[in-house]
Design an enzyme around this catalytic site. Structure first.
Site, short mmCIF file in Angstrom:
data_model
loop_
_atom_site.label_atom_id
_atom_site.label_comp_id
_atom_site.label_asym_id
_atom_site.label_seq_id
_atom_site.Cartn_x
_atom_site.Cartn_y
_atom_site.Cartn_z
N GLN A 58 24.58 37.88 -16.73
CA GLN A 58 25.38 37.12 -17.69
C GLN A 58 26.80 37.49 -17.25
O GLN A 58 27.26 38.60 -17.51
CB GLN A 58 25.03 37.58 -19.11
CG GLN A 58 25.62 36.74 -20.22
CD GLN A 58 27.13 36.64 -20.18
OE1 GLN A 58 27.71 35.70 -19.59
NE2 GLN A 58 27.80 37.61 -20.76
N SER A 59 27.49 36.58 -16.58
CA SER A 59 28.67 37.01 -15.83
C SER A 59 30.00 36.67 -16.50
O SER A 59 31.05 36.84 -15.89
CB SER A 59 28.63 36.43 -14.42
OG SER A 59 28.58 35.02 -14.50
N ARG B 162 33.20 28.44 -7.32
CA ARG B 162 33.36 29.16 -8.57
C ARG B 162 33.06 28.21 -9.73
O ARG B 162 33.40 27.02 -9.66
CB ARG B 162 34.82 29.65 -8.65
CG ARG B 162 35.12 30.66 -9.71
CD ARG B 162 34.37 31.93 -9.55
NE ARG B 162 35.15 33.10 -9.96
CZ ARG B 162 34.59 34.21 -10.42
NH1 ARG B 162 33.28 34.32 -10.54
NH2 ARG B 162 35.35 35.24 -10.75
N ASP C 252 11.89 36.39 -12.83
CA ASP C 252 12.94 36.48 -13.84
C ASP C 252 13.19 37.96 -14.05
O ASP C 252 12.22 38.72 -14.20
CB ASP C 252 12.44 35.82 -15.14
CG ASP C 252 13.58 35.66 -16.14
OD1 ASP C 252 14.27 36.66 -16.41
OD2 ASP C 252 13.77 34.53 -16.63
N TYR D 32 30.40 43.25 -21.31
CA TYR D 32 30.08 42.94 -19.92
C TYR D 32 30.31 44.17 -19.03
O TYR D 32 29.44 44.60 -18.28
CB TYR D 32 30.94 41.76 -19.44
CG TYR D 32 30.84 41.51 -17.94
CD1 TYR D 32 29.79 40.79 -17.41
CD2 TYR D 32 31.81 42.02 -17.07
CE1 TYR D 32 29.69 40.57 -16.04
CE2 TYR D 32 31.71 41.81 -15.70
CZ TYR D 32 30.66 41.08 -15.19
OH TYR D 32 30.57 40.88 -13.84
N HIS E 78 36.68 37.38 -7.15
CA HIS E 78 36.61 36.64 -5.88
C HIS E 78 36.23 35.21 -6.21
O HIS E 78 35.32 34.94 -6.98
CB HIS E 78 35.68 37.30 -4.88
CG HIS E 78 34.37 37.74 -5.45
ND1 HIS E 78 34.27 38.75 -6.39
CD2 HIS E 78 33.11 37.30 -5.24
CE1 HIS E 78 33.02 38.91 -6.72
NE2 HIS E 78 32.29 38.03 -6.05
N GLU F 220 35.61 45.42 -13.38
CA GLU F 220 35.64 45.55 -14.85
C GLU F 220 35.21 46.95 -15.29
O GLU F 220 35.45 47.35 -16.42
CB GLU F 220 34.75 44.50 -15.51
CG GLU F 220 35.27 43.08 -15.38
CD GLU F 220 36.34 42.71 -16.40
OE1 GLU F 220 36.28 43.19 -17.54
OE2 GLU F 220 37.25 41.95 -16.04
N THR G 161 31.38 45.80 -10.35
CA THR G 161 32.60 45.05 -10.67
C THR G 161 33.81 45.91 -11.00
O THR G 161 33.66 47.03 -11.53
CB THR G 161 32.32 44.11 -11.88
OG1 THR G 161 33.56 43.66 -12.42
CG2 THR G 161 31.59 44.83 -12.99
N GLN H 110 27.96 31.42 -7.30
CA GLN H 110 28.90 31.41 -6.18
C GLN H 110 28.50 32.38 -5.05
O GLN H 110 28.36 31.99 -3.89
CB GLN H 110 30.29 31.78 -6.69
CG GLN H 110 31.30 32.04 -5.59
CD GLN H 110 32.63 32.53 -6.12
OE1 GLN H 110 33.55 31.74 -6.28
NE2 GLN H 110 32.77 33.82 -6.39
N ASP H 111 28.30 33.65 -5.40
CA ASP H 111 28.03 34.64 -4.35
C ASP H 111 26.65 34.44 -3.75
O ASP H 111 26.47 34.59 -2.53
CB ASP H 111 28.12 36.06 -4.92
CG ASP H 111 29.53 36.41 -5.35
OD1 ASP H 111 30.42 35.55 -5.26
OD2 ASP H 111 29.74 37.56 -5.77
N LYS I 105 27.56 46.52 -16.99
CA LYS I 105 27.66 46.70 -15.54
C LYS I 105 27.84 48.17 -15.16
O LYS I 105 27.52 48.58 -14.05
CB LYS I 105 28.82 45.86 -15.00
CG LYS I 105 28.51 44.36 -14.94
CD LYS I 105 27.63 44.07 -13.72
CE LYS I 105 27.51 42.60 -13.45
NZ LYS I 105 26.85 42.31 -12.16
P1 GDP Z 1 37.43 37.60 -15.40
O1 GDP Z 1 38.43 38.49 -14.74
O2 GDP Z 1 36.04 37.80 -14.88
O3 GDP Z 1 37.47 37.64 -16.87
O4 GDP Z 1 37.82 36.11 -14.89
P2 GDP Z 1 38.49 34.86 -15.60
O5 GDP Z 1 38.83 33.91 -14.49
O6 GDP Z 1 37.64 34.31 -16.71
O7 GDP Z 1 39.82 35.42 -16.27
C1 GDP Z 1 40.86 35.97 -15.51
C2 GDP Z 1 42.10 36.18 -16.38
O8 GDP Z 1 42.66 34.91 -16.69
C3 GDP Z 1 41.84 36.86 -17.72
O9 GDP Z 1 42.85 37.84 -17.91
C4 GDP Z 1 42.01 35.76 -18.75
O10 GDP Z 1 42.51 36.26 -19.98
C5 GDP Z 1 43.07 34.91 -18.05
N1 GDP Z 1 43.10 33.51 -18.52
C6 GDP Z 1 44.20 32.83 -18.90
N2 GDP Z 1 43.88 31.58 -19.26
C7 GDP Z 1 42.55 31.46 -19.10
C8 GDP Z 1 41.63 30.36 -19.30
O11 GDP Z 1 42.02 29.26 -19.72
N3 GDP Z 1 40.33 30.59 -19.02
C9 GDP Z 1 39.89 31.81 -18.54
N4 GDP Z 1 38.59 31.98 -18.24
N5 GDP Z 1 40.73 32.86 -18.36
C10 GDP Z 1 42.05 32.67 -18.63
#
Ligand code: GDP
Length: 339
Positions: free
Chosen positions: A82-83, A183, A57, A148, A178, A126, A124, A12-13, A152
Site C-alpha cells: 500500500q504505497s 508513475r 497474494d 506507511y 523515484h 520515509e 524507503t 512503476q518499479d 516499512k
Molecule cells: P511521497 O513523498 O511518497 O509522499 O510522494 P508524493 O508525490 O505523494 O508527495 C511528495 C510531496 O509533494 C509531499 O510533500 C506532498 O505534501 C507534496 N504535494 C504538494 N501538492 C501535492 C499534491 O497535489 N499531491 C500530492 N500527492 N503531493 C503533493
C-alpha cells in the site's frame, strides 16, 4: 535461464524491473493485486504477455509457498505495498498487513521452501522521517512520520533479521522518491505532468496542488531498478540508499513541467491564495488547496548514495529537468495518440 518473481509487478518499479530482467534473459513471474488496471505499464514498455502470472497474494502464506515451489525462482523482488503515504493515515492496519506482515510472509515462505532464493525489499526514505542531518546514508537513525513509514520500518528490519538470523541473502534498497512516465497520478510529479499535458492540449484549465514548498529528492525510476538488480548480484547481501542526492521543491517541479510544455509561469499571491500564472496571457494555471496538504510531512530528506556507487557501481544519471521533460513529453504523446 534465471527466474525472478516480482510482487507488485504492474506498478512503476515492477514494470521497469520486469523489462530489465527480460532484457537480461530472465524468465519473469509477476503477482499484482491491481489486476488489469496496471497492465498499461507493461503495454507501454512492450512486455505485456511476457511476464508470467505467479498467482499469489502476499496476504496469504500458503499461496506464496505454492508459488515458490512451483516457480523455483532464483530471485524475489518485493514491491507489493500500500504505497500511498496519505492513504496510510486512513488505513493504517491494512497498510501494516500488506507492507509489514506481508514481507514476513514472503521471507518465511522463502525460508521454508528454498532459503537460497535472493530477496529484495523496496525500503524507503520515509524511514528517516524526521532526521537531524542534512543527508542520510545507511547508518542514520530512523524516525518515520506516517503509518506507511512505520510499516516499512518493520519490513526493513525483518529483512535485516532474516539476513542475520537465518543467513538469507536479503537486501533492502532505501529508495528516495523515484519518478517516471509510469508513475501513478496519485503522486505529485505525475499529477503535475499529466495536468500540464492536458492544459497544453486545451483539455483542462488549471491544476490544483498542495504544499508548493515541499521538497523531495527525485530520481528516475528506470535507473533505480538497475540498482536493485545489482544488489542481488553481490556475493553478500546488504542495505543501500538509492538517491539523486539533490532536492527540489514542488514549485520547481511545477515550473519545469510547464516550461517543458512551453509555458512560463509567474507566481502571484501567498499561501493558499498563491497562483501560478501564465506570463504570456495572465491566466491562472496553478492553484493551491488545503485538500492536498499532509497532516504531517517528512522533513527535507536528501539521500547519500555513496555506498551504492562504491559497492555496486550505481550512479543516477538523469538530471531533474531532464526527468521532468521526459515525463511531460510522455504525457503529451499519450494525448496525441488518443486524439
Ligand atoms: P511521497 O513523498 O511518497 O509522499 O510522494 P508524493 O508525490 O505523494 O508527495 C511528495 C510531496 O509533494 C509531499 O510533500 C506532498 O505534501 C507534496 N504535494 C504538494 N501538492 C501535492 C499534491 O497535489 N499531491 C500530492 N500527492 N503531493 C503533493
Amino acid at each position: 535461464m534465471k527466474k525472478a518473481l516480482i510482487t507488485g509487478n504492474r506498478g512503476q518499479d515492477g514494470a521497469y524491473l520486469s523489462q530489465l530482467l527480460l532484457s537480461k534473459g530472465y524468465e519473469v513471474y509477476g503477482a499484482d493485486r491491481t489486476g488489469d488496471s496496471g497492465l498499461w505499464r507493461l503495454r507501454e514498455l512492450g512486455i505485456e504477455g511476457r511476464v508470467k502470472d505467479a498467482f499469489l497474494d502476499i496476504l496469504e502464506l500458503t499461496n506464496i509457498m505454492d508459488a515458490l515451489e512451483r516457480i523455483q525462482p532464483d530471485e524475489v523482488y518485493n514491491f507489493a505495498a500500500q504505497s500511498f503515504v496519505k492513504t496510510s493515515f486512513d488505513q493504517p492496519i491494512l497498510t501494516a498487513e500488506i507492507n509489514a506482515v506481508g514481507v514476513t510472509r514472503l521471507l518465511e515462505a522463502i525460508r521454508k521452501v528454498q532459503p537460497k532464493i535472493r530477496f529484495f525489499q523496496a525500503s524507503t526514505a520515509e524511514l528517516f522521517g524526521s532526521t537531524g542531518s542534512a543527508q542520510q546514508n545507511e547508518t542514520n537513525p530512523f524516525h518515520p512520520k506516517s503509518p506507511y513509514g512505520v510499516s516499512k520500518l518493520y519490513a526493513h528490519w525483518i529483512t535485516v533479521n532474516y539476513r542475520d538470523a537465518r543467513a538469507m541473502h536479503a537486501s533492502n534498497g532505501i529508495l528516495y522518491n523515484h519518478e517516471s512516465p509510469l508513475r501513478g497520478e496519485e503522486f505529485v510529479t505525475r499529477k503535475i505532468t499529466a495536468a500540464v499535458a492536458r492544459i497544453r492540449k486545451g483539455l483542462q484549465e488549471s491544476v490544483t496542488v498542495g504544499n508548493l514548498d515541499s521538497r523531495r529528492d527525485w530520481g528516475y525510476a528506470k535507473e533505480y531498478v538497475e540498482g536493485m538488480w545489482l544488489m542481488l548480484q553481490q556475493p553478500v547481501a546488504g542495505d543501500y540508499v538509492l538517491a539523486s542526492g539533490k532536492t527540489h521543491t514542488v514549485r520547481e517541479f511545477v515550473e519545469a513541467a510547464f516550461l517543458a510544455a512551453g509555458f512560463r509561469l509567474e507566481w502571484r499571491g501567498k499561501g493558499l491564495e498563491e497562483k501560478g500564472v501564465d506570463a504570456a496571457t495572465g491566466k491562472a494555471l496553478v492553484e493551491v488547496s488545503k485538500d492536498f496538504y499532509r497532516a504531517l510531512d517528512v522533513d527535507v530528506l536528501t539521500g547519500d548514495a555513496t555506498k551504492a556507487r562504491e559497492k555496486l557501481g550505481w550512479t543516477p544519471k538523469t538530471e531533474f529537468k531532464e526527468l521532468v521533460a521526459i515525463m511531460v513529453d510522455a504525457d503529451l504523446k499519450r494525448l496525441e495518440v488518443k486524439q
